[in-house]
Scaffold this motif. Structure first.
Motif, mmCIF file in Angstrom:
data_model
loop_
_atom_site.group_PDB
_atom_site.id
_atom_site.type_symbol
_atom_site.label_atom_id
_atom_site.label_comp_id
_atom_site.label_asym_id
_atom_site.label_seq_id
_atom_site.Cartn_x
_atom_site.Cartn_y
_atom_site.Cartn_z
ATOM 1 N N PRO A 1 -3.625 6.512 -8.147
ATOM 2 C CA PRO A 1 -4.632 5.561 -7.644
ATOM 3 C C PRO A 1 -5.118 4.592 -8.720
ATOM 4 C CG PRO A 1 -5.065 7.743 -6.783
ATOM 5 C CD PRO A 1 -3.960 7.893 -7.787
ATOM 6 N N GLU A 2 -5.210 5.050 -9.946
ATOM 7 C CA GLU A 2 -5.695 4.172 -11.023
ATOM 8 C C GLU A 2 -4.692 3.085 -11.395
ATOM 9 O OE1 GLU A 2 -5.406 7.487 -11.109
ATOM 10 O OE2 GLU A 2 -4.688 8.214 -13.065
ATOM 11 N N LEU B 1 0.854 -1.190 0.000
ATOM 12 C CA LEU B 1 0.000 0.000 0.000
ATOM 13 C C LEU B 1 0.891 1.242 0.000
ATOM 14 C CD1 LEU B 1 -2.776 1.391 0.345
ATOM 15 C CD2 LEU B 1 -2.453 1.135 2.824
ATOM 16 N N VAL B 2 0.599 2.152 -0.899
ATOM 17 C CA VAL B 2 1.374 3.386 -0.994
ATOM 18 C C VAL B 2 0.428 4.535 -1.316
ATOM 19 C CG1 VAL B 2 1.888 3.041 -3.452
ATOM 20 C CG2 VAL B 2 3.423 4.433 -2.060
ATOM 21 N N GLN B 3 0.771 5.717 -0.854
ATOM 22 C CA GLN B 3 -0.046 6.886 -1.155
ATOM 23 C C GLN B 3 0.230 7.376 -2.571
ATOM 24 O OE1 GLN B 3 0.686 9.793 1.943
ATOM 25 N NE2 GLN B 3 -1.063 9.041 3.125
ATOM 26 N N THR C 1 1.710 -9.787 -7.458
ATOM 27 C CA THR C 1 1.826 -9.071 -6.191
ATOM 28 C C THR C 1 0.910 -7.858 -6.252
ATOM 29 O OG1 THR C 1 3.383 -8.084 -4.609
ATOM 30 C CG2 THR C 1 3.845 -7.699 -6.936
ATOM 31 N N GLN C 2 0.167 -7.637 -5.189
ATOM 32 C CA GLN C 2 -0.842 -6.575 -5.160
ATOM 33 C C GLN C 2 -0.188 -5.224 -4.870
ATOM 34 O OE1 GLN C 2 -4.398 -6.685 -5.560
ATOM 35 N NE2 GLN C 2 -4.148 -4.456 -5.513
ATOM 36 N N VAL C 3 -0.540 -4.248 -5.674
ATOM 37 C CA VAL C 3 -0.135 -2.864 -5.445
ATOM 38 C C VAL C 3 -1.400 -2.034 -5.280
ATOM 39 C CG1 VAL C 3 0.949 -0.826 -6.453
ATOM 40 C CG2 VAL C 3 2.030 -3.063 -6.712
ATOM 41 N N THR C 4 -1.504 -1.340 -4.179
ATOM 42 C CA THR C 4 -2.657 -0.493 -3.911
ATOM 43 C C THR C 4 -2.169 0.929 -3.685
ATOM 44 O OG1 THR C 4 -3.845 -2.344 -2.894
ATOM 45 C CG2 THR C 4 -4.656 -0.116 -2.437
#
Length: 124
Positions: A88-89, A11-13, A118-121
């Motif tokens: 975000p997209e 998770l990253v901003q 691997t999930q990137v959010t």
């Protein structure tokens, strides 16, 4: 059998950076290149970047050019995806895959042998 294992997601901003890794094990013959793809919920899988192992030629999708880089470490059989200024997209599962024989790094159908992803959010 060659196995690709991705890591480094999280998770990253928005505006932040992440570095993904794609490590290959069991590779007894060389492949032409390795690429990174992503698939967001409800969308088709998209080729993001690719690199050739020998010459280091690269391909980047227009949407990531100037923000992403795809370095490699031949000794470690590992390809990275350095992602900067994330949006975000760009939230998606990121996968790596091999292009065994050269058919163009920008040709998505030329890749095979997928990792598990691997999930990137990216939060807004």
């Amino acid at each position: 059998q060659v196995q690709l294992v991705e890591s480094g997601g999280g998770l990253v901003q928005a505006g932040g950076s992440l570095r993904l890794s794609c490590a290959a094990s069991g590779r007894t013959v060389s492949v032409y290149g390795t690429g990174w793809f992503r698939q967001a919920p409800g969308k088709e899988r998209e080729l993001v970047a690719g690199i050739s192992w020998s010459a280091g030629n690269t391909y980047y999708a227009d949407s990531v050019t100037g923000r992403f880089a795809i370095p490699k470490d031949n000794a470690k059989n590992t390809v990275y995806l350095q992602m900067n200024s994330l949006k975000p997209e760009e939230t998606a599962v990121y996968y790596c895959a091999d292009q065994v024989e050269s058919c163009g790094l920008g040709y998505p159908e030329g890749y095979d042998n997928w990792g598990q992803g691997t999930q990137v959010t990216v939060s807004s």
